[in-house]
Enzyme design. Structure first.
Site, PDB file in Angstrom:
ATOM      1  N   SER A  99       0.964  -1.014   0.028  1.00  0.00           N
ATOM      2  CA  SER A  99      -0.162  -0.057   0.076  1.00  0.00           C
ATOM      3  C   SER A  99       0.938   1.126   0.013  1.00  0.00           C
ATOM      4  O   SER A  99       2.169   1.200   0.175  1.00  0.00           O
ATOM      5  CB  SER A  99      -0.992   0.086   1.089  1.00  0.00           C
ATOM      6  OG  SER A  99      -0.284   0.192   2.470  1.00  0.00           O
ATOM      7  N   SER A 159      11.980  10.323   6.260  1.00  0.00           N
ATOM      8  CA  SER A 159      10.774  11.295   6.393  1.00  0.00           C
ATOM      9  C   SER A 159      11.468  12.758   6.456  1.00  0.00           C
ATOM     10  O   SER A 159      12.557  12.737   7.044  1.00  0.00           O
ATOM     11  CB  SER A 159       9.798  10.624   7.561  1.00  0.00           C
ATOM     12  OG  SER A 159       8.871  11.880   8.127  1.00  0.00           O
ATOM     13  N   TYR A 181       9.133   7.773  16.003  1.00  0.00           N
ATOM     14  CA  TYR A 181       9.489   7.770  14.392  1.00  0.00           C
ATOM     15  C   TYR A 181      10.510   8.663  14.184  1.00  0.00           C
ATOM     16  O   TYR A 181      11.398   8.185  13.351  1.00  0.00           O
ATOM     17  CB  TYR A 181       7.934   8.403  13.941  1.00  0.00           C
ATOM     18  CG  TYR A 181       7.747   8.435  12.464  1.00  0.00           C
ATOM     19  CD1 TYR A 181       7.741   7.237  11.775  1.00  0.00           C
ATOM     20  CD2 TYR A 181       7.781   9.538  11.834  1.00  0.00           C
ATOM     21  CE1 TYR A 181       7.624   7.089  10.311  1.00  0.00           C
ATOM     22  CE2 TYR A 181       7.812   9.460  10.511  1.00  0.00           C
ATOM     23  CZ  TYR A 181       7.643   8.145   9.770  1.00  0.00           C
ATOM     24  OH  TYR A 181       7.285   8.128   8.440  1.00  0.00           O
ATOM     25  N   LYS A 207      13.596   7.350  12.182  1.00  0.00           N
ATOM     26  CA  LYS A 207      13.981   7.832  10.839  1.00  0.00           C
ATOM     27  C   LYS A 207      15.260   8.580  10.638  1.00  0.00           C
ATOM     28  O   LYS A 207      15.978   8.570   9.727  1.00  0.00           O
ATOM     29  CB  LYS A 207      12.875   8.718  10.418  1.00  0.00           C
ATOM     30  CG  LYS A 207      11.641   8.088   9.989  1.00  0.00           C
ATOM     31  CD  LYS A 207      11.624   6.865   8.874  1.00  0.00           C
ATOM     32  CE  LYS A 207      10.402   6.300   8.491  1.00  0.00           C
ATOM     33  NZ  LYS A 207      10.506   5.308   7.445  1.00  0.00           N
ATOM     34  N   THR A 252      -1.352   9.005   2.039  1.00  0.00           N
ATOM     35  CA  THR A 252      -1.576   7.517   2.278  1.00  0.00           C
ATOM     36  C   THR A 252      -2.316   7.304   3.629  1.00  0.00           C
ATOM     37  O   THR A 252      -2.786   8.103   4.372  1.00  0.00           O
ATOM     38  CB  THR A 252      -0.197   6.992   2.370  1.00  0.00           C
ATOM     39  OG1 THR A 252       0.381   7.453   3.641  1.00  0.00           O
ATOM     40  CG2 THR A 252       0.508   7.347   1.350  1.00  0.00           C
TER      41      THR A 252
END
Length: 270
Positions: free
Chosen positions: A15, A137, A150, A154, A185
């Site tokens: 996805s 990111s 996160y 990253k 997304t």
């Protein structure tokens, strides 16, 4: 870089950005190995991608990763491009976040992506060719609130990639780090909250973000052009990423250290 006939292996391909990258590379004649946990969703993506190999597994399962790597290499005898894309985001303040959430996000977004790459670098170095892509990111450039785990993962992924790029600079293997901003997304909907449960709703910024197909085209164009650090964002997110962009001269300087024998000297010193 011409991708026609190249073997491209993408994690997190069922996805979002991973699926969009698969379709973009397929449109350029690449042969796709697609990985993710949901085999049915991988099969849906594969229907748009011509010649494909499905390798469903959980990136945290070391035995399954080793088996998938062997199958990927055996399929056509090589992997030309490897895309470390699998990941999960976060939406919770550090003061309320359970330590288990940090461990899960870092395991998926950093440790598992390193393991995926480590299984391929000897193969690429021996062939003297290949490209490694890491989906970081803007939160891997700038510390963003509600995403401490996160951001840690990253930022770490980018650091690993930068060091690896230098080490492989004399081996014919290129390393590219992509720093996406908001892309439309389910990343926010699937993000983990303070207790590790899925958030279940999206952000306005994500909903209004770059279309995945457009982002994928920009990413693949940049890799084809040899860019090492690729920022795919708009507005303030792009401005923040550009403010923290690593100068190409610094990448060149570190690579020059390797070319001058830095690794050999360090190994000789024990």
């Amino acid at each position: 870089m011409d991708f026609n006939g190249k073997v491209v292996w993408i994690t997190g391909a069922s996805s979002g950005v991973g699926a969009a990258l698969a379709r973009e590379w397929a449109s350029r004649g690449a042969r796709l190995a697609l990985s993710g946990r949901d085999e049915a969703r991988l099969a849906e993506v594969a229907r748009d991608c011509g010649e494909t190999l499905l390798l469903p597994f959980d990136v945290r399962d070391d035995a399954a990763l080793a088996e998938a790597t062997a199958k990927a290499l055996a399929w056509k005898g090589h992997v030309d491009v490897a895309v470390a894309n699998a990941g999960v985001s976060q939406r919770s303040p550090a003061l309320k976040t359970d330590m288990s959430v940090y461990r899960e996000i870092i395991d998926i977004d950093l440790t598992a992506q390193i393991a995926f790459t480590q299984g391929l670098i000897a193969h690429m170095a021996e062939r003297g060719s290949g490209a490694l892509l890491f989906i970081s990111s803007i939160a891997g450039k700038v510390g963003v609130p509600m995403r401490t785990a996160y951001c840690a993962a990253k930022f770490g992924l980018a650091g690993y990639a930068d060091a690896l790029r230098a080490e492989l600079s004399q081996k014919g293997v290129s390393v590219h780090v992509i720093f996406p901003g908001s892309i439309a997304t389910d990343v926010s909907r699937n993000a983990l909250t303070a207790d590790g449960t899925k958030r279940g709703r999206s952000d306005k910024a994500i909903e209004e973000g770059i279309a995945p197909a457009d982002a994928a085209k920009t990413m693949v164009d940049a890799v084809a052009g040899g860019e090492r650090e690729i920022i795919v964002a708009e507005g303030m997110e792009k401005a923040m990423g550009e403010m923290r962009r690593t100068p190409d001269q610094l990448f060149d300087q570190i690579a020059a250290m390797v070319a001058a024998g830095y690794i050999e000297r360090m190994e000789a010193e024990g």
